[in-house]
Write a protein that holds these residues in place. Sequence first.
Motif, PDB file in Angstrom:
ATOM      1  N   LEU A  29     -19.825   2.114  54.536  1.00 30.91           N
ATOM      2  CA  LEU A  29     -18.589   1.783  55.239  1.00 30.91           C
ATOM      3  C   LEU A  29     -17.451   2.211  54.342  1.00 30.91           C
ATOM      4  CD1 LEU A  29     -19.360  -1.979  56.004  1.00 30.91           C
ATOM      5  CD2 LEU A  29     -20.171   0.020  57.235  1.00 30.91           C
ATOM      6  N   PHE A  77     -18.998   6.506  62.792  1.00 27.13           N
ATOM      7  CA  PHE A  77     -17.939   6.171  63.737  1.00 27.13           C
ATOM      8  C   PHE A  77     -16.636   5.984  62.969  1.00 27.13           C
ATOM      9  CE2 PHE A  77     -15.702   2.180  64.737  1.00 27.13           C
ATOM     10  CZ  PHE A  77     -15.251   2.398  66.023  1.00 27.13           C
ATOM     11  N   TYR A 103      -5.573  -2.188  62.000  1.00 28.38           N
ATOM     12  CA  TYR A 103      -6.643  -3.055  61.490  1.00 28.38           C
ATOM     13  C   TYR A 103      -7.279  -2.489  60.216  1.00 28.38           C
ATOM     14  CZ  TYR A 103     -10.802  -0.475  63.222  1.00 28.38           C
ATOM     15  OH  TYR A 103     -11.796   0.439  63.425  1.00 28.38           O
ATOM     16  N   PRO A 150      -1.229  12.778  68.656  1.00 23.67           N
ATOM     17  CA  PRO A 150      -1.396  11.475  69.317  1.00 23.67           C
ATOM     18  C   PRO A 150      -0.270  11.250  70.316  1.00 23.67           C
ATOM     19  CG  PRO A 150      -0.560  11.171  67.084  1.00 23.67           C
ATOM     20  CD  PRO A 150      -0.754  12.643  67.270  1.00 23.67           C
ATOM     21  N   LYS A 202      -0.205   6.009  69.922  1.00 23.20           N
ATOM     22  CA  LYS A 202       0.681   5.507  68.865  1.00 23.20           C
ATOM     23  C   LYS A 202       0.923   4.004  69.029  1.00 23.20           C
ATOM     24  CE  LYS A 202       3.103   9.686  67.583  1.00 23.20           C
ATOM     25  NZ  LYS A 202       4.297  10.474  67.780  1.00 23.20           N
ATOM     26  N   ARG A 220      -2.353   2.048  68.136  1.00 21.77           N
ATOM     27  CA  ARG A 220      -2.615   1.997  66.691  1.00 21.77           C
ATOM     28  C   ARG A 220      -1.933   0.808  66.008  1.00 21.77           C
ATOM     29  NH1 ARG A 220      -1.288   7.861  64.247  1.00 21.77           N
ATOM     30  NH2 ARG A 220      -3.040   9.040  65.047  1.00 21.77           N
ATOM     31  N   GLN A 221      -0.785   0.402  66.564  1.00 16.34           N
ATOM     32  CA  GLN A 221      -0.034  -0.668  65.911  1.00 16.34           C
ATOM     33  C   GLN A 221      -0.011  -1.961  66.743  1.00 16.34           C
ATOM     34  OE1 GLN A 221       0.225   2.079  63.140  1.00 16.34           O
ATOM     35  NE2 GLN A 221       0.980   0.038  62.745  1.00 16.34           N
ATOM     36  N   ILE A 267      -1.170  -5.370  67.976  1.00 20.18           N
ATOM     37  CA  ILE A 267      -2.012  -6.377  67.310  1.00 20.18           C
ATOM     38  C   ILE A 267      -3.245  -6.719  68.144  1.00 20.18           C
ATOM     39  CG2 ILE A 267      -2.050  -8.796  66.537  1.00 20.18           C
ATOM     40  CD1 ILE A 267       0.734  -8.334  65.399  1.00 20.18           C
ATOM     41  N   GLN A 302      -5.687  -3.874  68.163  1.00 16.39           N
ATOM     42  CA  GLN A 302      -6.264  -3.722  66.815  1.00 16.39           C
ATOM     43  C   GLN A 302      -7.284  -4.824  66.500  1.00 16.39           C
ATOM     44  OE1 GLN A 302      -5.905  -1.083  64.630  1.00 16.39           O
ATOM     45  NE2 GLN A 302      -5.070  -0.220  66.511  1.00 16.39           N
ATOM     46  N   LEU A 303      -7.040  -6.031  67.029  1.00 15.64           N
ATOM     47  CA  LEU A 303      -8.028  -7.105  66.818  1.00 15.64           C
ATOM     48  C   LEU A 303      -9.343  -6.737  67.500  1.00 15.64           C
ATOM     49  CD1 LEU A 303      -5.805 -10.295  67.224  1.00 15.64           C
ATOM     50  CD2 LEU A 303      -7.026  -9.592  65.154  1.00 15.64           C
ATOM     51  N   GLY A 353     -10.300  -3.622  68.131  1.00 15.03           N
ATOM     52  CA  GLY A 353     -10.842  -2.510  67.337  1.00 15.03           C
ATOM     53  C   GLY A 353     -11.557  -3.019  66.091  1.00 15.03           C
ATOM     54  N   MET A 354     -10.959  -4.039  65.464  1.00 19.43           N
ATOM     55  CA  MET A 354     -11.570  -4.574  64.237  1.00 19.43           C
ATOM     56  C   MET A 354     -12.908  -5.242  64.551  1.00 19.43           C
ATOM     57  SD  MET A 354      -9.741  -6.579  61.169  1.00 19.43           S
ATOM     58  CE  MET A 354      -9.443  -8.152  61.877  1.00 19.43           C
ATOM     59  N   MET A 413     -14.905  -4.432  66.974  1.00 26.07           N
ATOM     60  CA  MET A 413     -15.882  -3.352  67.239  1.00 26.07           C
ATOM     61  C   MET A 413     -16.344  -2.714  65.937  1.00 26.07           C
ATOM     62  SD  MET A 413     -14.260  -1.543  70.577  1.00 26.07           S
ATOM     63  CE  MET A 413     -15.197  -0.043  70.360  1.00 26.07           C
ATOM     64  N   PHE A 414     -15.401  -2.481  65.031  1.00 28.16           N
ATOM     65  CA  PHE A 414     -15.770  -1.883  63.743  1.00 28.16           C
ATOM     66  C   PHE A 414     -16.680  -2.844  62.961  1.00 28.16           C
ATOM     67  CE2 PHE A 414     -15.126  -0.814  59.247  1.00 28.16           C
ATOM     68  CZ  PHE A 414     -15.447   0.545  59.277  1.00 28.16           C
ATOM     69  N   ARG A 455     -20.182  -2.524  64.288  1.00 29.21           N
ATOM     70  CA  ARG A 455     -20.834  -1.287  63.816  1.00 29.21           C
ATOM     71  C   ARG A 455     -21.169  -1.392  62.328  1.00 29.21           C
ATOM     72  NH1 ARG A 455     -20.288   3.572  67.206  1.00 29.21           N
ATOM     73  NH2 ARG A 455     -19.226   2.990  69.102  1.00 29.21           N
ATOM     74  N   SER A 456     -20.298  -2.057  61.572  1.00 31.49           N
ATOM     75  CA  SER A 456     -20.555  -2.231  60.140  1.00 31.49           C
ATOM     76  C   SER A 456     -21.817  -3.063  59.925  1.00 31.49           C
ATOM     77  CB  SER A 456     -19.377  -2.939  59.467  1.00 31.49           C
ATOM     78  OG  SER A 456     -18.208  -2.217  59.660  1.00 31.49           O
ATOM     79  N   VAL A 515     -24.810  -0.968  60.375  1.00 28.50           N
ATOM     80  CA  VAL A 515     -25.081  -0.103  59.214  1.00 28.50           C
ATOM     81  C   VAL A 515     -25.688  -0.928  58.066  1.00 28.50           C
ATOM     82  CG1 VAL A 515     -23.989   1.335  57.431  1.00 28.50           C
ATOM     83  CG2 VAL A 515     -23.385   1.662  59.823  1.00 28.50           C
ATOM     84  N   ILE A 516     -25.132  -2.127  57.835  1.00 28.78           N
ATOM     85  CA  ILE A 516     -25.653  -2.969  56.742  1.00 28.78           C
ATOM     86  C   ILE A 516     -27.098  -3.382  57.032  1.00 28.78           C
ATOM     87  CG2 ILE A 516     -25.396  -5.227  55.598  1.00 28.78           C
ATOM     88  CD1 ILE A 516     -22.283  -4.788  56.033  1.00 28.78           C
TER      89      ILE A 516
END
Lengths: 488, 62
Positions: free
Chosen positions: A415, A455, A461, B19, B24, B27-28, B30, B33-34, B36-37, B39-40, B43-44, B47-48
């Motif tokens: 990551l 990804f 964030y 973009p 745009k 991306r900013q 909130i 982005q919450l 998106g975080m 989802m990331f 996925r993290s 991977v772990i």
Amino acid sequence: MAQIVIMGAGVAGHAAATILGDAIGAEHKIIVVAPNSHWNYIPSNVWVGTGTMKKEEVLFPLRPIYEQVNVDFRQAKAISIHPEGKEESDTPFITVEYVDPDRQGETEEIPYDYLINATGPKLNFAKTPGLGDENGIGEHTVSICSADHATHAHQRLDEMLERARSTKQKVLIGTSDGTCTCQGAAFEYILNVEQKARKMGVRDNVEIKWISNEPYIGDFGMDGLHLGVAGYAISSKLFGESLFAERGIHWITDAHVSKVEEGRLEYELIDGTMHEESFDFAMLIPQFTGVGLKAYDKAGEEITDELFMPNGFMKVDADYTPKSYEEWKAGDWPVTYQNPSYKNIFAAGIAFAPPHPISEPRKSPNGTPITPAPPRTGMPSATIAEAVAHSIISLLRDGESAKLTTASMAEMGALCVASAAVGWKAGQGVSFTVYPIVKDYDKYPGTGRDTLRTFGSIGLYGHWLKTALHYMFIYKAKVKPGWKIIPG
Amino acid sequence: MENSEKNFRDPQFKTTMIPGPLMKFARQCIIFQLIGMAMFGLRSIIVIVTNKRNTRQVPANR
């Protein structure tokens, strides 16, 4: 009681020391030998370099932490390895020279039953004329490779930005030698510098340019990657170039910086042509090599070649047979990080010698190699150290039935969160996962990687995550309650 | 035309992505982005977990 010696206390050395100290520190002696008295959370040096963080926020003293986990800390520099002992004793040992103010200059032989080489890299500023010398960085450029370097970089950056209020300034950020690694740190730094120039209202007076040994922006020493974004597998080249274009940052790629002088540098491109660029502020990552440890056999004859590759990194269980790019396989990469000649020696983190780069090797017509070296920092470094620590625990506890833990970079994901701007509302970060780190075209014939597990995205964030990771990893490194459940 | 879009007149920037206003904003934003975080984060974790699953134990006396 066995004695385990760990050379180095960076990401890998510290991870191995805390795991070993916690698991077997009461029964066995764990010694860490490192020249620095403090641990540095290196990923945040980029923020020290722009003044977003202070040096004290990325450093903490090691000795009190090691006292908590039964680890004996010696502030010293490892000099040599004697894996067969000496004439009067078969016990292997290392020699060290103390840099601890109380024992400055004293040398000592430290015997070991198991040795972990986690020395990290030597910052080889001397490789590029004018970049620095054997003692470190020179006066023409700055670096963010250590907290002290980053503090100095911040001072010089602020001076340049003040000058930009009245006169045009030019910034160069990237890598120096054609075989550099760690482009990611420079990538973060250039985007943060650009944001700072904008915030100060001087962006129109500051020309910002990227210079690197990568064949394209986004190679990162990993032969690039394809990120799953919005239903597409987008190349890191398009992703990186678009980000630079949006910020008005020009780039020079395929470059080997051959000479640095006051306010100018010379570089060679992959086509063999020579060019020069002027600058008012430059941050260039130096080449990384091994720290220059020597090795000797029982009779005192030098056997450095048996333990180390010519670049100073330690040989482990990789396949070092010279092969062409087309013949490279995931199986070339080490799995246990055990030295093939001396089974009680392991290497972790940057200290192990990779079998070859991940990016395609290239040379200019003049014979200058311009190929990014593979990254081994951060998550892979800690994961490898964890595997090595568990292997040694098994070797001590299970005797003949001991098992070694594997952690191949060809079977490992990572990551990464790269800062692109700071601020709770204005911040941006590029967050991505990559699996596996080393491409495996046998398993993933398309891009060499699993595009479902590779990804990325850019957004606010990313800044929140990068900040959270800073506090989380420092918390873990300080072995505070629950540290073991935080992944490396 | 926004400043960032003017950049794309530059020959070196011609083949990059621009973009749009929605991107745009996203991306900013909130809330976006919450999400998106989260989802990331998912996925993290994948991977772990994959890393843990790929870790093997091999005999020391190979």
